[in-house]
Design a protein around this motif. Sequence first.
Motif, short mmCIF file in Angstrom:
data_model
loop_
_atom_site.label_atom_id
_atom_site.label_comp_id
_atom_site.label_asym_id
_atom_site.label_seq_id
_atom_site.Cartn_x
_atom_site.Cartn_y
_atom_site.Cartn_z
N UNK A 193 30.90 56.26 55.13
CA UNK A 193 30.78 56.62 56.57
C UNK A 193 29.70 57.32 57.03
N UNK A 194 29.22 58.19 55.85
CA UNK A 194 28.30 59.29 56.22
C UNK A 194 27.25 59.34 55.18
N UNK A 195 26.61 58.39 54.92
CA UNK A 195 25.80 58.04 53.56
C UNK A 195 24.42 58.83 53.41
N UNK A 196 24.02 59.16 52.10
CA UNK A 196 22.83 59.88 51.91
C UNK A 196 21.67 59.12 52.68
N UNK A 197 20.86 59.91 53.25
CA UNK A 197 19.65 59.19 53.95
C UNK A 197 18.21 59.62 53.64
N UNK A 198 16.98 59.07 53.98
CA UNK A 198 15.97 59.57 54.06
C UNK A 198 15.29 59.48 55.47
N UNK A 199 14.55 60.54 55.86
CA UNK A 199 14.22 60.50 57.10
C UNK A 199 12.86 60.42 56.91
N UNK A 200 11.89 59.35 57.84
CA UNK A 200 10.49 59.06 57.62
C UNK A 200 9.90 59.73 59.03
N UNK A 201 8.93 60.17 59.14
CA UNK A 201 8.19 60.52 60.32
C UNK A 201 6.65 61.06 59.99
N UNK A 202 5.93 60.91 61.13
CA UNK A 202 4.62 61.34 60.86
C UNK A 202 4.40 62.62 60.59
N UNK A 203 5.44 63.51 60.53
CA UNK A 203 5.17 64.83 60.20
C UNK A 203 5.76 65.08 58.61
N UNK A 204 6.25 63.96 58.14
CA UNK A 204 6.79 64.04 56.69
C UNK A 204 8.02 63.22 56.57
N UNK A 212 23.93 63.59 53.97
CA UNK A 212 24.62 62.81 55.03
C UNK A 212 23.69 62.35 56.08
N UNK A 213 24.04 61.07 56.79
CA UNK A 213 23.19 60.64 57.97
C UNK A 213 23.40 61.56 59.31
N UNK A 214 24.58 62.08 59.29
CA UNK A 214 25.09 63.01 60.54
C UNK A 214 23.84 64.11 60.52
N UNK A 215 23.48 64.61 59.29
CA UNK A 215 22.59 65.83 59.06
C UNK A 215 21.10 65.31 59.31
N UNK A 216 20.78 64.05 58.99
CA UNK A 216 19.66 63.57 59.21
C UNK A 216 19.39 63.49 60.61
#
Length: 669
Positions: A580-591, A597-601
């Motif tokens: 329901x709230x999986x581990x996630x990776x955030x990709x952005x220009x700044x890093x 959790x997905x919700x925190x990401x």
Amino acid sequence: MELGLGIDTGGTYTDAVLIDLESNSIISKAKALTTRDDLSVGIRNSMKLFDRSLLKKVSMVSLSSTLATNSVVEGKGCRVGVISVGRDFDSSIVADESITISGGHDLNGAELNPLDIDSAEKFMNSIKSKVDSIAITSYLSVRNPEHELILKDLASKILNLPVVCGHELSSSLGFNERTITSVMNARLIPIIKELINSMKSAMVEYDINAPLMIVKGDGSLMNDEIAVERPVETVLSGPAASMIGAKTLTGLNDAIVMDMGGTTTDIGILRNGQPRLEKEGAMIGGKRTRVLAAEIYTSGIGGDSRIVVKGNKFSLTPLRVMPLCIATTKWPQLFPRLEEISKRCFFFNLESINVNNIVQDIEFFVKIKDIKDAPLSENDRKLLEYISNEPFSLSEAGASLNLHPFAFNVSKMEELGMIQRIGLTPTDILHAEGSYIEYDRKASEYGVKHQALKMNMLPEEFISFAKEKVIEKISEELLKKLFLENIGTFELDKVSKALVDRVVSGSSDDFSCSISLNLPIIGIGAPVSAYYPLMSEKLNAKLFLPEYSEVGNAIGAVTGSVIEQVEILIKPVSGSRIIDDPNCTLFATFGKYEYETWSKAVEDGKTLGCEYVKRRALKSGARNVDINIVQDDREYTVGMEYSDSKILMETVLTITAIGKPNQFFVEEA
């Protein structure tokens, strides 16, 4: 009253406008011929037509220009060194010095190979004094920019030159497209610097103490400091400015905008008050880039298009020539020669000769510049010398040099920008008619008289015929744009072409054809009142020709907003999507960031994204920034019997900051 000064340097004219920034009312307007060899001359010539006391009240200056687009197409710019990390770049990308080293990342942002810093450092030391800027592009840097950032820091220390990184210009996938964009950007830096310095010099000359903004290809604005960092974003700024100007002048949010200039007619569509943007990035000089720009359809028909009469057949070609009416104001010695030609029996042209190779008696040529080591014949060099001080026709040159007029390869010299052709144009047609007069009407009348004789017409018949051909052409080009917009192609089969021909020409035999447009047309440009009313009748479209439409580009330049946007991708770690709230990776220009959790990401993505775009908007010269967040959760439904079960594939956050430009150098948070 706070005044804004908008300036647009087009292919033929440099337009300028003074506008009340509070009410968007036009105070004054001016036009001057664009000086292609030095744009600052045309800018100064337009500014000197204003009341100098009004210029002192200007609180913001904004500039749109064809300079970046033309420079890319013509291959101009500084020497660029390219460092490619993790993959070779396309061989069509021209670099003065280049190296490919190991490194790069995968789609999850994990390092594929260690960065070869030693090879990069050795390369940088070897190209000192050989390049003027550096482009660094690493494989999948949009998922993790760390290798580009390491090399940028190293290059700044070793070379002390402008450094451009691929991830700074685009967050979209596409290594070659990102590399092309980076190289173009690096090559344009000194050119944009020169233009900005010229503009600032003119501002000092006229006692203007205000921020300088530059129009981007998407119609938004950035200040001069950011323009020097990201000059590639200024390509296609002229057409984008015309769309913003059209909206300002009419208040319409949904419309077709047709900007008829000297060289081209640019067609774009406003939707919800904004230009429609190229999803994949603009095509510049035949190459796909990652530059966000308005989706513009450009047709090679404008006020300076070349009119050719071959035998007794009329042709309207995309080649830009100098109108006769303008040429005789610059070189009065042409006038008696034109008068004599208008009475002369016409020169017969063989049917087999291509229209581009036709030699017309009323066409003259003048040298613009030399190009070292240009591939020219001895005859071509003789012609260049002969026309170095004033224009001559090929017949005149041939007679003086004892050569046949076909002995000269004028098409090649035109392609290289070494000579300028002078001839009959749609601008001359309007001058001869008397419906639009800015220059020497009599010169246009002589040109029309000569061409009318070739077609066994009276001058007034030729004028009417030529105007109809222009109207048919722009009608057909507008339909092509709409076909492309709605169907995805403008290629016509035989039946479709026959139907379109009946629409634009009004012809019929056993059947006729008509069409109705659901969007209104806004006309921008000086000659539109002569052509667009009849075009709109053919297409059953509502037409708006607002007051000041002839300087619509300049109005758009000064009434736009600062817009900065970032796209953030959040992907569940492999194997955790069904949680329901999986581990996630955030990709952005700044890093790149990892979250439990997905919700925190998502929460952090919104916070970091808002801070990023606001910071960039303020740096770009905005004030009172508003921020908009769009969240797109992309999910996959598992089977019909499990219709309530969904798996999260990814989340995309699009965060946009919008603000009006600062005035009087006042910073507001």
